[in-house]
Design a protein around this motif. Structure first.
Motif, PDB file in Angstrom:
ATOM      1  N   TRP B  18       0.823  -1.216   0.000  1.00 17.58           N
ATOM      2  CA  TRP B  18       0.000   0.000   0.000  1.00 17.58           C
ATOM      3  C   TRP B  18       0.853   1.260   0.000  1.00 17.58           C
ATOM      4  O   TRP B  18       0.462   2.279  -0.580  1.00 17.58           O
ATOM      5  N   LEU B  19       2.030   1.167   0.626  1.00 22.97           N
ATOM      6  CA  LEU B  19       2.952   2.304   0.588  1.00 22.97           C
ATOM      7  C   LEU B  19       3.314   2.630  -0.861  1.00 22.97           C
ATOM      8  O   LEU B  19       3.295   3.791  -1.286  1.00 22.97           O
ATOM      9  N   PHE B  20       3.625   1.589  -1.630  1.00 18.57           N
ATOM     10  CA  PHE B  20       3.995   1.813  -3.019  1.00 18.57           C
ATOM     11  C   PHE B  20       2.798   2.253  -3.862  1.00 18.57           C
ATOM     12  O   PHE B  20       2.941   3.076  -4.770  1.00 18.57           O
ATOM     13  N   ILE B  21       1.628   1.694  -3.551  1.00 19.38           N
ATOM     14  CA  ILE B  21       0.444   2.134  -4.282  1.00 19.38           C
ATOM     15  C   ILE B  21       0.234   3.630  -4.048  1.00 19.38           C
ATOM     16  O   ILE B  21      -0.064   4.396  -4.970  1.00 19.38           O
ATOM     17  N   GLY B  22       0.452   4.036  -2.788  1.00 19.39           N
ATOM     18  CA  GLY B  22       0.335   5.468  -2.482  1.00 19.39           C
ATOM     19  C   GLY B  22       1.298   6.293  -3.315  1.00 19.39           C
ATOM     20  O   GLY B  22       0.916   7.285  -3.945  1.00 19.39           O
ATOM     21  N   PHE B  23       2.536   5.834  -3.367  1.00 21.03           N
ATOM     22  CA  PHE B  23       3.568   6.524  -4.147  1.00 21.03           C
ATOM     23  C   PHE B  23       3.167   6.598  -5.626  1.00 21.03           C
ATOM     24  O   PHE B  23       3.328   7.626  -6.290  1.00 21.03           O
ATOM     25  N   ALA B  24       2.610   5.494  -6.133  1.00 21.63           N
ATOM     26  CA  ALA B  24       2.263   5.440  -7.551  1.00 21.63           C
ATOM     27  C   ALA B  24       1.077   6.335  -7.882  1.00 21.63           C
ATOM     28  O   ALA B  24       1.035   6.964  -8.941  1.00 21.63           O
ATOM     29  N   VAL B  25       0.104   6.385  -6.967  1.00 27.43           N
ATOM     30  CA  VAL B  25      -1.181   6.967  -7.325  1.00 27.43           C
ATOM     31  C   VAL B  25      -1.349   8.421  -6.886  1.00 27.43           C
ATOM     32  O   VAL B  25      -2.057   9.181  -7.528  1.00 27.43           O
ATOM     33  N   PHE B  26      -0.606   8.841  -5.795  1.00 27.46           N
ATOM     34  CA  PHE B  26      -0.954  10.153  -5.250  1.00 27.46           C
ATOM     35  C   PHE B  26      -0.758  11.315  -6.224  1.00 27.46           C
ATOM     36  O   PHE B  26      -1.563  12.244  -6.219  1.00 27.46           O
ATOM     37  N   PRO B  27       0.284  11.304  -7.143  1.00 29.92           N
ATOM     38  CA  PRO B  27       0.357  12.461  -8.040  1.00 29.92           C
ATOM     39  C   PRO B  27      -0.871  12.567  -8.943  1.00 29.92           C
ATOM     40  O   PRO B  27      -1.331  13.668  -9.245  1.00 29.92           O
ATOM     41  N   VAL B  28      -1.424  11.410  -9.315  1.00 30.84           N
ATOM     42  CA  VAL B  28      -2.595  11.431 -10.186  1.00 30.84           C
ATOM     43  C   VAL B  28      -3.809  11.943  -9.417  1.00 30.84           C
ATOM     44  O   VAL B  28      -4.566  12.797  -9.901  1.00 30.84           O
ATOM     45  N   LEU B  29      -3.983  11.445  -8.172  1.00 32.83           N
ATOM     46  CA  LEU B  29      -5.099  11.921  -7.349  1.00 32.83           C
ATOM     47  C   LEU B  29      -4.974  13.422  -7.095  1.00 32.83           C
ATOM     48  O   LEU B  29      -5.936  14.174  -7.178  1.00 32.83           O
TER      49      LEU B  29
END
Lengths: 514, 285
Positions: B18-29
């Motif tokens: 989930w840490l990596f998912i956060g890293f991957a997704v937060f700029p898009v969000l």
């Protein structure tokens, strides 16, 4: 016979006909613009194309030619031309060739002190056309409708109504008063009246003066002589230069040998920044491959675990960065890292600090690597997942039986077996990042600056340095130096590709298969 | 390699993922949030906006200061035309390399490979001067024109794609064309009616790879296009960040998201083709 041939090949003939028409049209306009060589090459090319598409012996070429034309015009020729430019001094001030510069310099005029002077009478008609009657020591000259001619003593086109000895009208033209002349000054000032080897032009409000060519070119000695001062200018490295070192502008394009390459190594003003840029390019590309591969492999191992629930959903979520165009992602990251952006906002709130992510040389490099990690790890994860799945499970079983630890299994089985198929991709990634202009330019524009003495900036890679030299430099377009940097990159990339071919055995395979 | 997790081990693994998912997704969000935030200011933005506004999207297309619609259209036009022509030209030359035996074939194939080792963008200075001079004779293919840029891209696309396509053509049995020729088809008809329809996956693959590549291309477009109205999206969007409109974060966010759509559509439409085309093209018969 001819008829059936024509019917069968209607399309071919129509297309060729149109192409020939275009070629003739462009060729003619080229010839009219005195580009004879280009015109001849074009016409020869057109003849060749006709031959290829009409002869049976060149059948395969019919399929190859359209692509080959673009390949040659836009890749092969530019690469060759880049090599050539890198051996010249092509740059702002040295754009034209020698003939063009000689033509330009010898077309300059000056007014000798003892030059003939003319007082004048100006006439104007209703349409605003101007005629000038010049009064010289050897009689009068008339400039009228673009032509100059001597005026005989009794010319009845001139009418002197008030009898004061100077004419008041000429055909439908009326004499101009001084205020009228001042109003039309831009037109009169612009007049260049060719006469007797020089030109006559306005010298003061009340007089015209003869000016003559200032420079003459001596073809045998390849020197230019200043007729006003008598100075001789010799052809020295792209400038006509006097013995005192004075240079005539503009300069021209000349062959410089390996001077550009030498200056990249020996001229301290250039070699220092160049070495720095070179070092950062290699560091950046290596660290990018290393970090993206490390994280990609880590995630691949984590998400290849059959005991991990939701792993399919997780795989989709972590490759989100892969689905966006890189230029958009990089610009978004610039927004996050900018001085007032999200990162500093959070840091300020939590720890009361802020980091100059893009403004400081060290942190700008960190930012570039961070953003490239975000952009690059999904690809590494995808290829690692594929490679992981091809490693037979029995190997791990055997290792377990022999009592291997987790680290042993990773370093002795997983890593070696992964690196074999992935090495070419890692090298490819290195080559890609070596020239990753988009990332550098959109995130930091190569900045922050190093100092005022060099155009190179702290995060410039070789390609962005070359771009800056060619198109963004304070000293204009340093095309030749930029081309030299490009040629160096050419060789580095070619070496990397060669290693890659050797590694994969691709070349041997291909040469067997072709 | 893997074994059953303990409960703690399982929790740690999920947390790490989930840490990596956060890293991957937060700029898009974050960028999506910026595009619907009432504020246009980067500092005042909140992740979850107080209320949702679509003003930035409206301004993106209506403010004449930034011709966003023109940039988007330019990018789609250039990418589509380049990709279509790339497919056509590489299909022709790959067919010749695959089916005909002629003098210089071997040299030609190896030459293509060799040329491919030199990235075209490194010749940017030469290409710039080439188009500068070409434009003096034929203005519509000179600097700052789309036909000129498309022609440059076409040259750069030949090497790799011809190889890829040839590999695929080699897997299609020659007997198909032979029988078509027995039925009276010419070589060219056999190529267009028999081979091309069979090669649809590789044609689509090359179209998509080319579209994605051209749509994201930056340096050559930057060197060759000078007028804002001729810009591609990559050049235009950059003006929001590095150019004169640095304080329009919300409008930029809207532009970034809409700009990703053509890319995503092409990507999604052809995803299955990509897989089958790439794997079949690389495997010999």
């Amino acid at each position: 016979m001819v008829r059936t041939y024509l019917l069968k090949h209607t399309l071919q003939i129509v297309v060729l006909g149109v192409l020939d028409g275009i070629a003739i049209w462009i060729g003619t306009s080229l010839a009219l613009q005195v580009h004879y060589l280009t015109a001849i090459i074009l016409i020869l090319g057109a003849v060749g194309i006709n031959y290829i598409y009409l002869s049976k012996r060149t059948y395969a070429m019919r399929y190859l030619l359209p692509g080959l034309i673009f390949l040659f015009a836009m890749v092969v020729y530019p690469i060759g031309y880049s090599f050539y430019i890198s051996f010249t001094n092509l740059s702002t001030g040295h754009i034209l060739n020698q003939q063009q510069v000689i033509a330009q310099i010898t077309d300059r005029f000056y007014t000798p002190d003892d030059a003939p002077t003319f007082t004048y009478t100006a006439f104007k008609n209703e349409a605003g056309d101007i005629a000038i009657l010049l009064h010289g020591s050897d009689g009068d000259l008339l400039y009228f409708q673009g032509e100059i001619s001597p005026v005989k003593g009794s010319d009845d086109r001139f009418v002197d109504e008030d009898g004061d000895g100077s004419p008041d009208s000429f055909l439908s033209y009326d004499v101009m008063t001084l205020p009228q002349i001042i109003k039309s000054l831009p037109n009169i000032e612009g007049l260049r009246i060719p006469y007797d080897g020089g030109t006559i032009r306005l010298d003061s409000l009340r007089s015209f003066k003869m000016s003559v060519r200032r420079y003459s070119y001596n073809q045998d000695a390849d020197t230019i002589r200043d007729l006003q001062t008598g100075t001789i200018y010799k052809n020295i490295e792209g400038f006509y230069t006097s013995n005192d070192g004075e240079e005539l502008y503009p300069g021209f394009k000349v062959w410089m040998g390996i001077r550009n390459y030498l200056s990249l190594v020996l001229n301290p003003l250039i070699s220092g920044p160049f070495a720095r840029v070179f070092g950062w390019t290699v560091t950046f590309a290596s660290l990018s491959v290393l970090t993206t591969f490390a994280i990609g492999l880590f995630l691949a191992i984590l998400l290849n675990d059959p005991y991990l629930k939701l792993r399919r959903l997780y795989r989709v979520l972590v490759i989100v960065p892969y689905a966006l165009p890189a230029f958009i992602s990089i610009l978004i990251w610039h927004g996050l890292l900018t001085n007032m952006g999200l990162f500093n906002h959070v840091l300020l709130q939590l720890f009361h600090i802020s980091i100059p992510w893009l403004e400081n040389a060290f942190w700008a490099k960190v930012s570039i690597l961070l953003v490239n990690l975000w952009l690059g790890y999904p690809y590494m994860m995808i290829v690692s997942l594929g490679a992981l799945q091809s490693i037979p499970g029995e190997l791990y079983e055997a290792a377990r039986v022999d009592g291997a630890t987790w680290w042993h299994r990773f370093s002795r089985i997983t890593l070696p077996l992964l690196l074999m198929p992935l090495a070419p991709l890692l090298i490819g990634s290195f080559a890609f990042n070596f020239n990753n202009f988009t990332l550098i330019w959109l995130l930091t524009e190569g900045g922050p600056p190093i100092n005022a003495r060099t155009v190179a900036q702290s995060t410039d890679i070789l390609l962005s340095y070359a771009y800056r030299l060619a198109f963004q430099g304070a000293r204009g377009n340093q095309f030749a130096l930029a081309a030299a940097v490009s040629v160096i990159i050419f060789f580095i990339i070619a070496t990397i590709s060669a290693i890659n071919f050797r590694l994969t055995g691709a070349l041997e395979d291909l040469s067997k298969n072709v | 390699m893997y074994s059953k997790h303990t409960i703690l081990g399982s929790i740690i693994r999920h947390l790490v993922v989930w840490l990596f998912i956060g890293f991957a997704v937060f700029p898009v969000l974050w960028i999506f949030s910026a595009s619907i935030n009432p504020t246009n200011n980067i500092t005042a933005q909140q992740l979850i906006p107080r209320h949702i506004v679509w003003d930035h999207y409206v301004e993106l297309f209506t403010n004449p200061q930034h011709p966003y619609a023109i940039w988007l259209w330019n990018s789609i036009k250039i990418a589509t035309l380049t990709s279509l022509l790339t497919v056509a030209l590489t299909a022709l030359s790959a067919y010749a390399f695959s089916r005909f035996r002629f003098k210089g074939r071997r040299v030609g194939l190896l030459g293509l490979l060799l040329v491919q080792m030199f990235p075209q963008m490194l010749a940017m200075v030469a290409i710039y001067i080439l188009l500068l001079n070409a434009g003096k004779i034929i203005p519509w293919i000179g600097l700052n024109t789309h036909p000129g840029l498309i022609m440059v891209y076409l040259g750069g696309a030949m090497g790799f794609n011809t190889w890829l396509m040839k590999g695929y053509f080699d897997t299609i049995p020659r007997s198909l064309e032979e029988s078509a020729k027995v039925d009276g088809a010419s070589q060219f008809q056999a190529f267009t009616r028999i081979i091309l329809p069979l090669a649809r996956p590789i044609l689509a693959t090359i179209f998509v790879l080319s579209f994605i590549g051209v749509y994201s291309e930056y340096i050559l477009a930057r060197v060759l296009l000078t007028d804002t109205h001729q810009f591609t999206l990559a050049l235009g969007l950059n003006l929001f960040i590095h150019g004169q409109w640095g304080n329009r974060w919300g409008v930029f966010a809207a532009g970034a998201l809409i700009g990703a759509i053509p890319f995503l559509i092409v990507f999604a439409l052809a995803q299955h083709l990509l897989v089958s085309g790439l794997t079949r093209g690389s495997v010999k018969e």
